[in-house]
Write a protein that holds these residues in place. Sequence first.
Motif, PDB file in Angstrom:
ATOM      1  N   MET A   1      -7.691  -9.890   1.651  1.00 59.99           N
ATOM      2  CA  MET A   1      -6.890  -8.760   1.194  1.00 59.99           C
ATOM      3  C   MET A   1      -6.141  -8.185   2.383  1.00 59.99           C
ATOM      4  O   MET A   1      -6.737  -7.775   3.369  1.00 59.99           O
ATOM      5  CB  MET A   1      -7.798  -7.700   0.583  1.00 59.99           C
ATOM      6  N   ASN A   2      -4.795  -8.138   2.279  1.00 59.99           N
ATOM      7  CA  ASN A   2      -3.976  -7.778   3.421  1.00 59.99           C
ATOM      8  C   ASN A   2      -3.225  -6.470   3.222  1.00 59.99           C
ATOM      9  O   ASN A   2      -2.358  -6.124   4.003  1.00 59.99           O
ATOM     10  CB  ASN A   2      -2.963  -8.896   3.706  1.00 59.99           C
ATOM     11  N   LYS A   3      -3.556  -5.757   2.143  1.00 52.24           N
ATOM     12  CA  LYS A   3      -2.854  -4.513   1.854  1.00 52.24           C
ATOM     13  C   LYS A   3      -3.383  -3.387   2.741  1.00 52.24           C
ATOM     14  O   LYS A   3      -4.584  -3.245   2.915  1.00 52.24           O
ATOM     15  CB  LYS A   3      -3.047  -4.137   0.385  1.00 52.24           C
ATOM     16  N   LEU A   4      -2.459  -2.597   3.312  1.00 58.69           N
ATOM     17  CA  LEU A   4      -2.827  -1.496   4.180  1.00 58.69           C
ATOM     18  C   LEU A   4      -2.532  -0.149   3.531  1.00 58.69           C
ATOM     19  O   LEU A   4      -1.544   0.000   2.798  1.00 58.69           O
ATOM     20  CB  LEU A   4      -2.057  -1.572   5.504  1.00 58.69           C
ATOM     21  N   TYR A   5      -3.389   0.802   3.815  1.00 63.07           N
ATOM     22  CA  TYR A   5      -3.182   2.198   3.429  1.00 63.07           C
ATOM     23  C   TYR A   5      -2.783   2.953   4.688  1.00 63.07           C
ATOM     24  O   TYR A   5      -3.445   2.850   5.727  1.00 63.07           O
ATOM     25  CB  TYR A   5      -4.462   2.784   2.843  1.00 63.07           C
ATOM     26  N   ILE A   6      -1.697   3.710   4.629  1.00 64.32           N
ATOM     27  CA  ILE A   6      -1.230   4.508   5.772  1.00 64.32           C
ATOM     28  C   ILE A   6      -1.354   5.970   5.386  1.00 64.32           C
ATOM     29  O   ILE A   6      -0.677   6.445   4.469  1.00 64.32           O
ATOM     30  CB  ILE A   6       0.228   4.163   6.147  1.00 64.32           C
ATOM     31  N   GLY A   7      -2.244   6.680   6.060  1.00 59.12           N
ATOM     32  CA  GLY A   7      -2.491   8.082   5.745  1.00 59.12           C
ATOM     33  C   GLY A   7      -1.872   9.027   6.756  1.00 59.12           C
ATOM     34  O   GLY A   7      -1.354   8.608   7.791  1.00 59.12           O
ATOM     35  N   ASN A   8      -1.926  10.329   6.436  1.00 57.51           N
ATOM     36  CA  ASN A   8      -1.384  11.396   7.278  1.00 57.51           C
ATOM     37  C   ASN A   8       0.112  11.207   7.531  1.00 57.51           C
ATOM     38  O   ASN A   8       0.614  11.428   8.632  1.00 57.51           O
ATOM     39  CB  ASN A   8      -2.138  11.478   8.610  1.00 57.51           C
ATOM     40  N   VAL A   9       0.801  10.795   6.485  1.00 59.56           N
ATOM     41  CA  VAL A   9       2.243  10.556   6.584  1.00 59.56           C
ATOM     42  C   VAL A   9       2.984  11.860   6.304  1.00 59.56           C
ATOM     43  O   VAL A   9       2.702  12.559   5.322  1.00 59.56           O
ATOM     44  CB  VAL A   9       2.689   9.468   5.587  1.00 59.56           C
ATOM     45  N   SER A  10       3.910  12.211   7.163  1.00 63.44           N
ATOM     46  CA  SER A  10       4.701  13.432   7.001  1.00 63.44           C
ATOM     47  C   SER A  10       5.543  13.369   5.735  1.00 63.44           C
ATOM     48  O   SER A  10       5.987  12.296   5.306  1.00 63.44           O
ATOM     49  CB  SER A  10       5.598  13.626   8.223  1.00 63.44           C
ATOM     50  N   GLU A  11       5.776  14.538   5.148  1.00 64.01           N
ATOM     51  CA  GLU A  11       6.621  14.619   3.948  1.00 64.01           C
ATOM     52  C   GLU A  11       8.048  14.168   4.255  1.00 64.01           C
ATOM     53  O   GLU A  11       8.782  13.734   3.359  1.00 64.01           O
ATOM     54  CB  GLU A  11       6.633  16.058   3.413  1.00 64.01           C
ATOM     55  N   GLN A  12       8.440  14.281   5.529  1.00 60.31           N
ATOM     56  CA  GLN A  12       9.810  13.907   5.906  1.00 60.31           C
ATOM     57  C   GLN A  12       9.959  12.396   6.110  1.00 60.31           C
ATOM     58  O   GLN A  12      11.080  11.899   6.231  1.00 60.31           O
ATOM     59  CB  GLN A  12      10.194  14.613   7.212  1.00 60.31           C
ATOM     60  N   ALA A  13       8.841  11.681   6.177  1.00 56.54           N
ATOM     61  CA  ALA A  13       8.905  10.253   6.497  1.00 56.54           C
ATOM     62  C   ALA A  13       9.429   9.448   5.321  1.00 56.54           C
ATOM     63  O   ALA A  13       9.109   9.722   4.151  1.00 56.54           O
ATOM     64  CB  ALA A  13       7.527   9.754   6.901  1.00 56.54           C
ATOM     65  N   VAL A  42       1.459  -0.822   2.317  1.00 60.06           N
ATOM     66  CA  VAL A  42       2.297  -1.946   2.699  1.00 60.06           C
ATOM     67  C   VAL A  42       1.430  -3.207   2.721  1.00 60.06           C
ATOM     68  O   VAL A  42       0.218  -3.127   2.983  1.00 60.06           O
ATOM     69  CB  VAL A  42       2.965  -1.716   4.076  1.00 60.06           C
ATOM     70  N   ASP A  43       2.031  -4.350   2.444  1.00 58.45           N
ATOM     71  CA  ASP A  43       1.323  -5.632   2.496  1.00 58.45           C
ATOM     72  C   ASP A  43       1.662  -6.347   3.794  1.00 58.45           C
ATOM     73  O   ASP A  43       2.812  -6.342   4.239  1.00 58.45           O
ATOM     74  CB  ASP A  43       1.727  -6.524   1.318  1.00 58.45           C
ATOM     75  N   CYS A  44       0.640  -6.983   4.385  1.00 61.87           N
ATOM     76  CA  CYS A  44       0.830  -7.794   5.599  1.00 61.87           C
ATOM     77  C   CYS A  44       0.713  -9.273   5.245  1.00 61.87           C
ATOM     78  O   CYS A  44       0.078  -9.629   4.232  1.00 61.87           O
ATOM     79  CB  CYS A  44      -0.212  -7.420   6.645  1.00 61.87           C
ATOM     80  N   PRO A  45       1.268 -10.154   6.086  1.00 65.02           N
ATOM     81  CA  PRO A  45       1.219 -11.594   5.766  1.00 65.02           C
ATOM     82  C   PRO A  45      -0.197 -12.156   5.711  1.00 65.02           C
ATOM     83  O   PRO A  45      -0.480 -13.048   4.918  1.00 65.02           O
ATOM     84  CB  PRO A  45       2.016 -12.238   6.905  1.00 65.02           C
ATOM     85  N   ASP A  46      -1.084 -11.688   6.573  1.00 61.26           N
ATOM     86  CA  ASP A  46      -2.445 -12.216   6.570  1.00 61.26           C
ATOM     87  C   ASP A  46      -3.407 -11.165   7.136  1.00 61.26           C
ATOM     88  O   ASP A  46      -2.997 -10.081   7.582  1.00 61.26           O
ATOM     89  CB  ASP A  46      -2.547 -13.531   7.357  1.00 61.26           C
TER      90      ASP A  46
END
Length: 607
Positions: A1-13, A42-46
């Motif tokens: 499984m190569n899916k990533l979770y990105i947290g603490n992202v600004s509302e402006q991003a 986001v998904d990564c290649p591997d």
Amino acid sequence: MNKLYIGNVSEQASALDLESIFEQWKIPFSAPFLVKSGYAFVDCPDEKVAMRAIDTLSGKVELHGKVLEVEHSVPKRQRSCKLQIRNIPPHMQWEVLDGLLAQYGTVESCEQVNTDTETAVVNVRYGAKDQAREAMDKLNGFLMENYALKVSYIPDETAAADAPAVGGRRGFNPRGPPRQGSPSLGARPKLQSDVPLRLLVPTQFVGAIIGKEGATIRNITKQTHSKIDIHRKENAGAAEKPITVHSTPEGCSSACRNIMEIMQKEAIDTKITEEIPLKILAHNNFVGRLIGKEGRNLKKIEQDTDTKITISPLQDLTLYNPERTITVKGTLDACAKAEEEIMKKVRESYENDVAAMHLQSNLIPGLNLNALGLFPGAASGGISPSVVSGPPPGAQAGYQSFGCSGFEGEVPFWASTLSSNSGCTAFSAQMESETVHLFIPALAVGAIIGKQGQHIKQLSRFAGASIKIAPADGIDAKQRMVIISGPPEAQFKAQGRIFGKLKEENFFGPKEEVKLEAHIKVPSFAAGRVIGKGGKTVNELQNLTSAEVVVPRDQTPDENDQVVVKITGHFYASQLAQRKIQEIISQVRRQQQPKPSAAGPPVARRK
């Protein structure tokens, strides 16, 4: 499984902002960014790329004023018993990690993951979801030798959809075949020796050892396949600085030779005429065995290597600096050969102590002797003086820096570095305080108390126990009673220090084992159970522990309806007997508790 979770992202991003960050750090992605309010996917290649993204970005890269958190994305329904633990110290002793994991439940499997990172990664499967959840909560961010562990869930395809566990979104599919059997069987590779090499070098040579922009130290590290820590910030203004080398024994010796060569060259270049000796730091509890009976081991090393070896005096030790300095004088080749022989003895002592530790692994119920944190701050058979900057807190207080014994003799160093980590602390706080009366030679009272009572105060703070010395029974009394009150962990540490101190102060001969008498009080109703039918239990107890256990006959119970049990033996024997007797008392008390009445209020069933 190569899916990533990105947290603490600004509302402006925006997705474009995130794309530019990944491109800037040369991390490929295989699908567009899905940006939500405060987080993104986001998904990564591997898998390898996904792990690199986490290592490179998480907690390190800022976007619009917020530091990003990057994790594996794991759906709640797939969060079960599987965890991945990352950022494990590269020189970590695997038994220590296994012991830490075992605090939270049954570890069914534990396998190492091959990564490009310096730190280690393992995949762990617990026997139950609640165990994995507790491990996730307690270990995420847990400091191990100044490395903060990172824990995440691994997606479990078989997890029930209706029983999600609470935890993070991260996960990672196991790589490689799972290890067979118990994680403590040593199936994982040990790339480095469990005992690093500790050196003490003149401060004026530190710059030359590091080299311009770190080039010299990097070159040594690469050539010797070692990890080298130069503790420049320790003891500001000191004339010498410690260096810790983590590698195989051969790698440590090779790095040591390189460092000595640099110091000698620098001495010539700066026109320093005095001899530059080799100085090795070793924990005091190893030094007695290094010296050997009547100094034979040390003399043999001197003769075999054509060197002169001296060891710093015991008086230089404190509770917070348990290392002795071994100074070796001779030619460069002779010193290098002496280092090999000295560290060989130190490692042998360490291995013997670890073997003793495993034999005593069930010594104190609830205390994990495997998870001692033997080398906090990257110290070896010894702890860096700066690791413990002040007295440990009082009873049952948790602290990340571990105290160590400054005493030589009966107790191996692991027994006196019993860590007050959070798991043990919680257990100790729940345990009832025990009182043990330990009898020591009357002439030893001054050594235990110390000048102006400093030693007994330090010992009390370290152990988290109340320690008092009772008045003498008479002028000619040959023994004095030390009254120790505290939970099992405190008893273990306090009594261990006292045994060691008596050996160090020569109240027992070099060939004589330190054996002391201890008295514990048990409820009179439990005394029969300690004895057993026809003395069976007390005999089994003596055979098991090698201690002499006596329940004096015809005792009159005291005002608390208690009688005395006498235990005589060396430290381990006495401790094991004390624990076993306390187990019997607890069992009797549980059996005597009144059973809940059938007429009592109904108990709500847990759904």
